[in-house]
Motif scaffolding. Sequence first.
Motif, short mmCIF file in Angstrom:
data_model
loop_
_atom_site.label_atom_id
_atom_site.label_comp_id
_atom_site.label_asym_id
_atom_site.label_seq_id
_atom_site.Cartn_x
_atom_site.Cartn_y
_atom_site.Cartn_z
N PRO A 1 0.81 -1.23 0.00
CA PRO A 1 0.00 0.00 0.00
C PRO A 1 0.84 1.27 0.00
O PRO A 1 0.34 2.32 0.37
N ARG A 2 2.11 1.19 -0.39
CA ARG A 2 2.96 2.38 -0.36
C ARG A 2 3.23 2.91 -1.77
O ARG A 2 3.20 2.15 -2.74
N VAL A 3 3.50 4.18 -1.83
CA VAL A 3 3.89 4.82 -3.09
C VAL A 3 5.10 5.70 -2.80
O VAL A 3 5.15 6.41 -1.80
N LEU A 4 6.07 5.59 -3.67
CA LEU A 4 7.29 6.38 -3.55
C LEU A 4 7.26 7.41 -4.68
O LEU A 4 7.12 7.03 -5.85
N SER A 5 7.37 8.69 -4.34
CA SER A 5 7.21 9.72 -5.35
C SER A 5 8.41 10.64 -5.36
O SER A 5 8.93 11.03 -4.31
N SER A 6 8.83 10.97 -6.57
CA SER A 6 9.84 12.03 -6.69
C SER A 6 9.17 13.21 -7.36
O SER A 6 8.38 13.05 -8.30
N GLU A 7 9.47 14.39 -6.84
CA GLU A 7 8.86 15.60 -7.37
C GLU A 7 9.98 16.54 -7.76
O GLU A 7 10.74 17.01 -6.91
N LYS A 8 10.09 16.78 -9.05
CA LYS A 8 11.19 17.60 -9.55
C LYS A 8 10.66 18.99 -9.88
O LYS A 8 9.81 19.16 -10.76
N LEU A 9 11.16 19.94 -9.13
CA LEU A 9 10.74 21.32 -9.31
C LEU A 9 12.00 22.11 -9.64
O LEU A 9 12.89 22.25 -8.81
N SER B 1 9.25 11.51 -1.59
CA SER B 1 8.32 11.31 -0.47
C SER B 1 7.77 9.89 -0.52
O SER B 1 7.76 9.25 -1.58
N ILE B 2 7.34 9.45 0.63
CA ILE B 2 6.78 8.10 0.73
C ILE B 2 5.36 8.22 1.25
O ILE B 2 5.10 8.93 2.22
N GLY B 3 4.44 7.57 0.57
CA GLY B 3 3.03 7.64 0.97
C GLY B 3 2.48 6.27 1.29
O GLY B 3 2.96 5.27 0.75
N GLU B 4 1.50 6.25 2.14
CA GLU B 4 0.83 4.99 2.46
C GLU B 4 -0.67 5.18 2.32
O GLU B 4 -1.22 6.17 2.81
N TYR B 5 -1.30 4.22 1.69
CA TYR B 5 -2.72 4.33 1.38
C TYR B 5 -3.56 4.34 2.66
O TYR B 5 -3.30 3.58 3.60
N GLU C 1 -17.07 8.41 -1.52
CA GLU C 1 -16.84 7.02 -1.94
C GLU C 1 -15.63 6.94 -2.86
O GLU C 1 -15.47 7.78 -3.76
N ALA C 2 -14.77 5.98 -2.62
CA ALA C 2 -13.61 5.80 -3.49
C ALA C 2 -14.06 5.29 -4.85
O ALA C 2 -14.87 4.37 -4.94
N VAL C 3 -13.54 5.92 -5.89
CA VAL C 3 -13.92 5.55 -7.26
C VAL C 3 -12.73 4.85 -7.93
O VAL C 3 -11.61 5.35 -7.90
N GLY C 4 -12.97 3.72 -8.51
CA GLY C 4 -11.93 3.01 -9.25
C GLY C 4 -10.86 2.44 -8.32
O GLY C 4 -11.04 2.32 -7.11
N VAL C 5 -9.75 2.07 -8.93
CA VAL C 5 -8.63 1.49 -8.19
C VAL C 5 -7.47 2.49 -8.26
O VAL C 5 -7.12 2.97 -9.33
N TYR C 6 -6.91 2.80 -7.10
CA TYR C 6 -5.81 3.77 -7.05
C TYR C 6 -4.47 3.06 -7.16
O TYR C 6 -4.36 1.86 -6.88
N GLU C 7 -3.45 3.84 -7.53
CA GLU C 7 -2.16 3.25 -7.87
C GLU C 7 -1.54 2.40 -6.76
O GLU C 7 -0.90 1.39 -7.04
N ASN C 8 -1.73 2.80 -5.50
CA ASN C 8 -1.14 2.02 -4.41
C ASN C 8 -2.20 1.44 -3.48
O ASN C 8 -1.91 1.12 -2.34
N GLN C 9 -3.41 1.35 -3.99
CA GLN C 9 -4.49 0.79 -3.17
C GLN C 9 -4.23 -0.69 -2.91
O GLN C 9 -3.92 -1.44 -3.83
N PRO C 10 -4.33 -1.12 -1.65
CA PRO C 10 -4.11 -2.54 -1.37
C PRO C 10 -5.16 -3.40 -2.07
O PRO C 10 -6.32 -3.02 -2.16
N SER C 11 -4.73 -4.50 -2.57
CA SER C 11 -5.66 -5.41 -3.24
C SER C 11 -6.64 -5.98 -2.22
O SER C 11 -6.25 -6.28 -1.09
N PRO C 12 -7.92 -6.12 -2.60
CA PRO C 12 -8.86 -6.77 -1.67
C PRO C 12 -8.51 -8.23 -1.44
O PRO C 12 -8.99 -8.83 -0.48
#
Lengths: 451, 61
Positions: free
Chosen positions: A193-201, A208-212, A230-241
């Motif tokens: 359920p984690r996402v690792l993001s780089s933000e180049k400005l 940064s590190i995110g957790e769903y 209500e959550a719509v669709g499946v998100y990139e780091n959403q844990p699988s049911p």
Amino acid sequence: MGAGTPPLPGPPKPQVKALNCPKCGAAITLRCFGQAETVVCGSCRCILDAKDPHLAILQQFERQTSDTTSLIPLGTRGKLRGTDYEVIGFQRRHITVEGVTYSWHEYLLFNPYKGFRYLSEYNGHWNDISICKQLPMVQSAFSTAAGSSANYLGEDYKHFQTSDANTDFVLGEFPWQVRVGEHAVITDYVHPPRVLSSEKLDKEVTWSIGEYLYGREIWETFRLPGSPPEAVGVYENQPSPVTINVTSIWLAFAAFAVFLLVLMVGFDLRAKKEPVLHETYQYDRAEAKSETSFVTDVFELTGRTSNVQVKTHAPVDNHWIYLNYALINQDTGEAWDFGREVSYYHGYDSDGSWSEGKQNDSVVIPSVPPGHYYLRIEPEADSSLPSIPYAVDVIHDVPVFGIYGIAFLVLLVPPLLISWRAFAFERSRWSESDHPPLQLSGMTSSSEDDS
Amino acid sequence: MFRKLYLLFGFLTLSTAAFGQYRGWSLDSVNQLKNVPKSVRDNPGSYRSVYSGYHHYTGGK
């Protein structure tokens, strides 16, 4: 201190100085003390320099962008992961992919001792985000290529998406020089359920590190009224049911299949397969005008209740013979009634040679108790068939392999369903990525731990 | 949790298969009857199968 003695002058009491927007005069609240670089006027949306005692106006943005409402009002406090945080900033950002604009919201949280962290929200999907404690390792020369990955704290993250993000609405305080129209290149790597993001400005890269998080967790944390969107669709780091390890289910299935094989071999070896009757008869049409039915000799079935196989062989050739059978218990009058056809046709036509049916037939009568039995047989045959011999064999206690086949299929259903559910979820997840399912390889297994 | 359920499910499936094999289950369909008269042995024509009159296949392809 005697009466009439004037009090000693103490240290000057701190004075509260009201901060007001230099443009509209609205009161400005600073919640993160001296750490804010910019603050946005909640009234006229001017971006002000928080470091300037006079709150110099840094930017004004169009009023029409102010229709965004923050789901968590600024100033709301809540305990997130054991620490009290206050929401001090809010921004809306968007990316445009193939002409479609996708917007998400980011909330800036502040604790005087722990510093900043962020919440992001997209279509009801939330992430708790903090700045990485160490620099992740990107393990590909082409960091945006399919299959490229990054490693952070020993965990591999798969590249999901690289996009150009624009900030189009800001409110509250920010520890950087925030601007509407700010442009950054964001690269996301996921390991649900984690996402690792780089933000180049410009030339600065922030990891940064995110957790769903689920919306209800946010609502509970900040004690927000109502219910989360209500959550719509499946998100990139959403844990699988599918919270179980699919591989472990397949391993269990493999073990069951082996046990089934052992059972099959064991019962096959143990089955008596005892021939109790073998007779050959002749069907004669000339005699068929009178009563054709007859009974066999009595045979004994011994041992436990088991099945009985009746095999018929007739050398039919473009003909059929039909046998009305009844297996009758001489002692009890209990009977098993069944009809069997033996037919075999073959020929040759424009498609080539063909054949249909066969000269042998077999039927297994279930759960026949021990006792003395005989067969009543009443043959019928093709009217063009003057005479035909046929053989009848009765065998007691035979293995039925179909039972194992059914058990195998039954055992197969849960792993297939689980795998399909996991596959469909991952397919939906990756369809939103830079690597849609057609290029998908090795991304369909559920990576979550077994529950 | 699901894995435990599946293990239980698999155990029950294997047990059912083993029990069925032991008891001589079959996948074929036969018609079970009670109290067939004993006279059938002496006069087979006194009994008529429920399958009599079955419409037989009379052709090939």
